[in-house]
Design a protein around this motif. Structure first.
Motif, PDB file in Angstrom:
ATOM      1  N   ALA A  37       0.805  -1.215   0.000  1.00 18.67           N
ATOM      2  CA  ALA A  37       0.000   0.000   0.000  1.00 18.67           C
ATOM      3  C   ALA A  37       0.841   1.271   0.000  1.00 18.67           C
ATOM      4  O   ALA A  37       0.294   2.367  -0.140  1.00 18.67           O
ATOM      5  CB  ALA A  37      -0.931   0.009   1.215  1.00 18.67           C
ATOM      6  N   ALA A  38       2.138   1.149   0.176  1.00 10.75           N
ATOM      7  CA  ALA A  38       2.994   2.336   0.192  1.00 10.75           C
ATOM      8  C   ALA A  38       2.986   2.999  -1.173  1.00 10.75           C
ATOM      9  O   ALA A  38       3.054   2.338  -2.215  1.00 10.75           O
ATOM     10  CB  ALA A  38       4.418   1.946   0.581  1.00 10.75           C
ATOM     11  N   GLY A  39       2.911   4.319  -1.168  1.00  8.93           N
ATOM     12  CA  GLY A  39       2.939   5.049  -2.427  1.00  8.93           C
ATOM     13  C   GLY A  39       3.125   6.534  -2.182  1.00  8.93           C
ATOM     14  O   GLY A  39       2.689   7.066  -1.162  1.00  8.93           O
ATOM     15  N   ILE A  40       3.803   7.200  -3.101  1.00 11.20           N
ATOM     16  CA  ILE A  40       3.972   8.643  -3.016  1.00 11.20           C
ATOM     17  C   ILE A  40       3.469   9.264  -4.308  1.00 11.20           C
ATOM     18  O   ILE A  40       3.537   8.666  -5.379  1.00 11.20           O
ATOM     19  CB  ILE A  40       5.445   9.029  -2.774  1.00 11.20           C
ATOM     20  N   TYR A  41       2.921  10.497  -4.211  1.00 14.34           N
ATOM     21  CA  TYR A  41       2.427  11.160  -5.412  1.00 14.34           C
ATOM     22  C   TYR A  41       2.726  12.661  -5.350  1.00 14.34           C
ATOM     23  O   TYR A  41       1.851  13.504  -5.221  1.00 14.34           O
ATOM     24  CB  TYR A  41       0.939  10.919  -5.634  1.00 14.34           C
ATOM     25  N   ALA A  66       0.104   2.542 -13.522  1.00 13.44           N
ATOM     26  CA  ALA A  66      -0.136   1.687 -14.687  1.00 13.44           C
ATOM     27  C   ALA A  66       0.820   0.502 -14.669  1.00 13.44           C
ATOM     28  O   ALA A  66       0.436  -0.646 -14.947  1.00 13.44           O
ATOM     29  CB  ALA A  66       0.029   2.493 -15.970  1.00 13.44           C
ATOM     30  N   ALA A  67       2.078   0.765 -14.326  1.00 12.10           N
ATOM     31  CA  ALA A  67       3.054  -0.312 -14.226  1.00 12.10           C
ATOM     32  C   ALA A  67       2.702  -1.280 -13.105  1.00 12.10           C
ATOM     33  O   ALA A  67       2.868  -2.501 -13.246  1.00 12.10           O
ATOM     34  CB  ALA A  67       4.444   0.275 -13.993  1.00 12.10           C
ATOM     35  N   GLU A  69       9.290  20.164 -15.587  1.00 10.30           N
ATOM     36  CA  GLU A  69      10.195  20.330 -14.451  1.00 10.30           C
ATOM     37  C   GLU A  69      10.692  18.978 -13.925  1.00 10.30           C
ATOM     38  O   GLU A  69      11.404  18.927 -12.923  1.00 10.30           O
ATOM     39  CB  GLU A  69       9.483  21.081 -13.320  1.00 10.30           C
ATOM     40  N   MET A  70      10.343  17.909 -14.614  1.00 12.69           N
ATOM     41  CA  MET A  70      10.704  16.564 -14.159  1.00 12.69           C
ATOM     42  C   MET A  70      12.210  16.337 -14.262  1.00 12.69           C
ATOM     43  O   MET A  70      12.854  16.759 -15.214  1.00 12.69           O
ATOM     44  CB  MET A  70       9.977  15.517 -14.998  1.00 12.69           C
ATOM     45  N   THR A  71      12.741  15.664 -13.238  1.00 14.25           N
ATOM     46  CA  THR A  71      14.147  15.257 -13.244  1.00 14.25           C
ATOM     47  C   THR A  71      14.219  13.739 -13.124  1.00 14.25           C
ATOM     48  O   THR A  71      13.249  13.089 -12.710  1.00 14.25           O
ATOM     49  CB  THR A  71      14.907  15.883 -12.067  1.00 14.25           C
ATOM     50  N   ALA A  72      15.368  13.200 -13.440  1.00 11.27           N
ATOM     51  CA  ALA A  72      15.553  11.758 -13.308  1.00 11.27           C
ATOM     52  C   ALA A  72      15.370  11.331 -11.860  1.00 11.27           C
ATOM     53  O   ALA A  72      14.772  10.291 -11.577  1.00 11.27           O
ATOM     54  CB  ALA A  72      16.939  11.356 -13.815  1.00 11.27           C
ATOM     55  N   GLN A  73      15.862  12.142 -10.947  1.00 13.07           N
ATOM     56  CA  GLN A  73      15.753  11.801  -9.526  1.00 13.07           C
ATOM     57  C   GLN A  73      14.300  11.770  -9.072  1.00 13.07           C
ATOM     58  O   GLN A  73      13.876  10.845  -8.361  1.00 13.07           O
ATOM     59  CB  GLN A  73      16.551  12.803  -8.689  1.00 13.07           C
ATOM     60  N   ALA A  74      13.517  12.776  -9.458  1.00  9.02           N
ATOM     61  CA  ALA A  74      12.111  12.820  -9.070  1.00  9.02           C
ATOM     62  C   ALA A  74      11.346  11.642  -9.677  1.00  9.02           C
ATOM     63  O   ALA A  74      10.518  11.009  -9.011  1.00  9.02           O
ATOM     64  CB  ALA A  74      11.487  14.140  -9.508  1.00  9.02           C
ATOM     65  N   TRP A  75      11.618  11.343 -10.942  1.00 12.79           N
ATOM     66  CA  TRP A  75      10.956  10.226 -11.627  1.00 12.79           C
ATOM     67  C   TRP A  75      11.300   8.898 -10.959  1.00 12.79           C
ATOM     68  O   TRP A  75      10.425   8.098 -10.644  1.00 12.79           O
ATOM     69  CB  TRP A  75      11.383  10.215 -13.088  1.00 12.79           C
ATOM     70  N   ASP A  76      12.581   8.686 -10.707  1.00 12.54           N
ATOM     71  CA  ASP A  76      13.031   7.397 -10.180  1.00 12.54           C
ATOM     72  C   ASP A  76      12.504   7.128  -8.776  1.00 12.54           C
ATOM     73  O   ASP A  76      12.176   5.990  -8.449  1.00 12.54           O
ATOM     74  CB  ASP A  76      14.554   7.323 -10.182  1.00 12.54           C
ATOM     75  N   ARG A  77      12.430   8.151  -7.944  1.00  9.33           N
ATOM     76  CA  ARG A  77      11.956   7.907  -6.576  1.00  9.33           C
ATOM     77  C   ARG A  77      10.513   7.404  -6.579  1.00  9.33           C
ATOM     78  O   ARG A  77      10.166   6.488  -5.841  1.00  9.33           O
ATOM     79  CB  ARG A  77      12.081   9.150  -5.701  1.00  9.33           C
ATOM     80  N   GLN A 111       8.978   5.780  -9.034  1.00  6.71           N
ATOM     81  CA  GLN A 111       8.967   4.406  -9.555  1.00  6.71           C
ATOM     82  C   GLN A 111       9.522   3.427  -8.519  1.00  6.71           C
ATOM     83  O   GLN A 111       9.015   2.312  -8.357  1.00  6.71           O
ATOM     84  CB  GLN A 111       9.784   4.307 -10.849  1.00  6.71           C
ATOM     85  N   ASP A 112      10.566   3.847  -7.807  1.00 10.85           N
ATOM     86  CA  ASP A 112      11.200   2.952  -6.829  1.00 10.85           C
ATOM     87  C   ASP A 112      10.254   2.610  -5.690  1.00 10.85           C
ATOM     88  O   ASP A 112      10.174   1.449  -5.262  1.00 10.85           O
ATOM     89  CB  ASP A 112      12.472   3.604  -6.264  1.00 10.85           C
ATOM     90  N   VAL A 113       9.538   3.605  -5.185  1.00  7.57           N
ATOM     91  CA  VAL A 113       8.620   3.359  -4.069  1.00  7.57           C
ATOM     92  C   VAL A 113       7.350   2.667  -4.545  1.00  7.57           C
ATOM     93  O   VAL A 113       6.886   1.696  -3.924  1.00  7.57           O
ATOM     94  CB  VAL A 113       8.267   4.680  -3.352  1.00  7.57           C
TER      95      VAL A 113
END
Length: 262
Positions: free
Chosen positions: A82-86, A149-150, A93-101, A103-105
């Motif tokens: 159930a963990a999730g961040i949004y 979606a993933a 303004e998207m960065t690789a770091q923001a995107w990856d976090r 997806q990772d969580v």
């Protein structure tokens, strides 16, 4: 009595899910990166239901923590991811770091915990908490919508590969649910815009908790790879839209314009 692991359980929907299993007498292990809030949730469940509740605080964006969480909890019967961040991040303004976090969580952690659950060598049930964003994008949520979606495809892929081990994997997809969350706040303007549905009310954490509890139980024993939309009917359509014609259509005789032309 089952042993149930719920991630993201410091508050909100995940805490309600934990409470539903506790009410049934199940033993719980709860995880969240907010250690103080997690301890408070665990203490409240122990006091109210008299069940065993263990706490494992940690950040699911850390792959090593996610990989070891099931083993640290001990043999499990039910896993609820159930963990999730949004976070709100405009696309330009998207960065690789923001995107990856995100997806990772939201995705990678669920994959790692589910793999560990499957390796236990025992039957059980996994319930992932998705979102209506899995099928409907919105501004500022490209990373979140993509992650959900993933997660729904991950649910199906895991169901296919773990079925022979007696592990069922399903997902609950909530509509807008009223949650007081410092970790994932929303404005009232946003809430009002997205909470319109045929049943005419916003969702409650208990609505999602009941669905997750049912999917994990014996009554759903022949269900796997499914995504249950618990959204007041918002996926079905938009009741607030006006009729596409200014007046009612006479099905037998045609529209007013057609009658005038005949």
């Amino acid at each position: 009595m089952r042993h149930v692991l719920v991630t993201g359980a410091a508050g909100g929907i995940a805490a309600a899910i934990a409470g539903r299993f506790a009410a049934a007498g199940d033993r719980l292990t709860l995880s969240d990166y907010r250690a103080g809030e997690l301890a408070g949730t665990a203490a409240a469940l122990r006091a109210e239901y008299g069940v065993g509740v263990a706490e494992i605080p940690g950040d699911l964006a850390d792959a090593s923590f996610a990989e070891g969480l099931v083993a640290q909890a001990g043999p499990l019967d039910v896993l609820v991811n159930a963990a999730g961040i949004y976070p709100a991040t405009p696309l330009l303004e998207m960065t690789a770091q923001a995107w990856d976090r995100v997806q990772d969580v939201n995705v990678r952690a669920a994959m790692l915990t589910t793999v560990a659950f499957g390796r236990q060598g025992r039957q059980g049930s996994v319930v992932n908490i998705s979102s209506g964003a899995a099928t409907r994008a919105r501004p500022g949520a490209s990373h979140y919508a993509t992650s959900k979606a993933a997660l729904e495809m991950l649910t199906k892929a895991c169901a296919v590969e773990l079925g022979e081990r007696g592990v069922r994997v399903n997902a609950v997809s909530p509509g807008f649910v009223t949650v007081d969350s410092a970790a994932n706040p929303v404005t009232e303007d946003y809430a009002a815009a997205v909470s319109v549905n045929p049943l005419g009310r916003r969702g409650l954490p208990a609505d999602i908790a009941e669905a997750a509890f049912w999917l994990a139980g014996e009554q759903a024993g022949w269900i796997t790879g499914a995504v249950l939309r618990v959204d007041g009917g918002s996926t079905a359509g938009a009741p607030s839209l006006p009729l596409h014609w200014s007046g009612h259509t006479d099905v037998q005789n045609g529209t007013p314009a057609e009658r005038a032309a005949s």
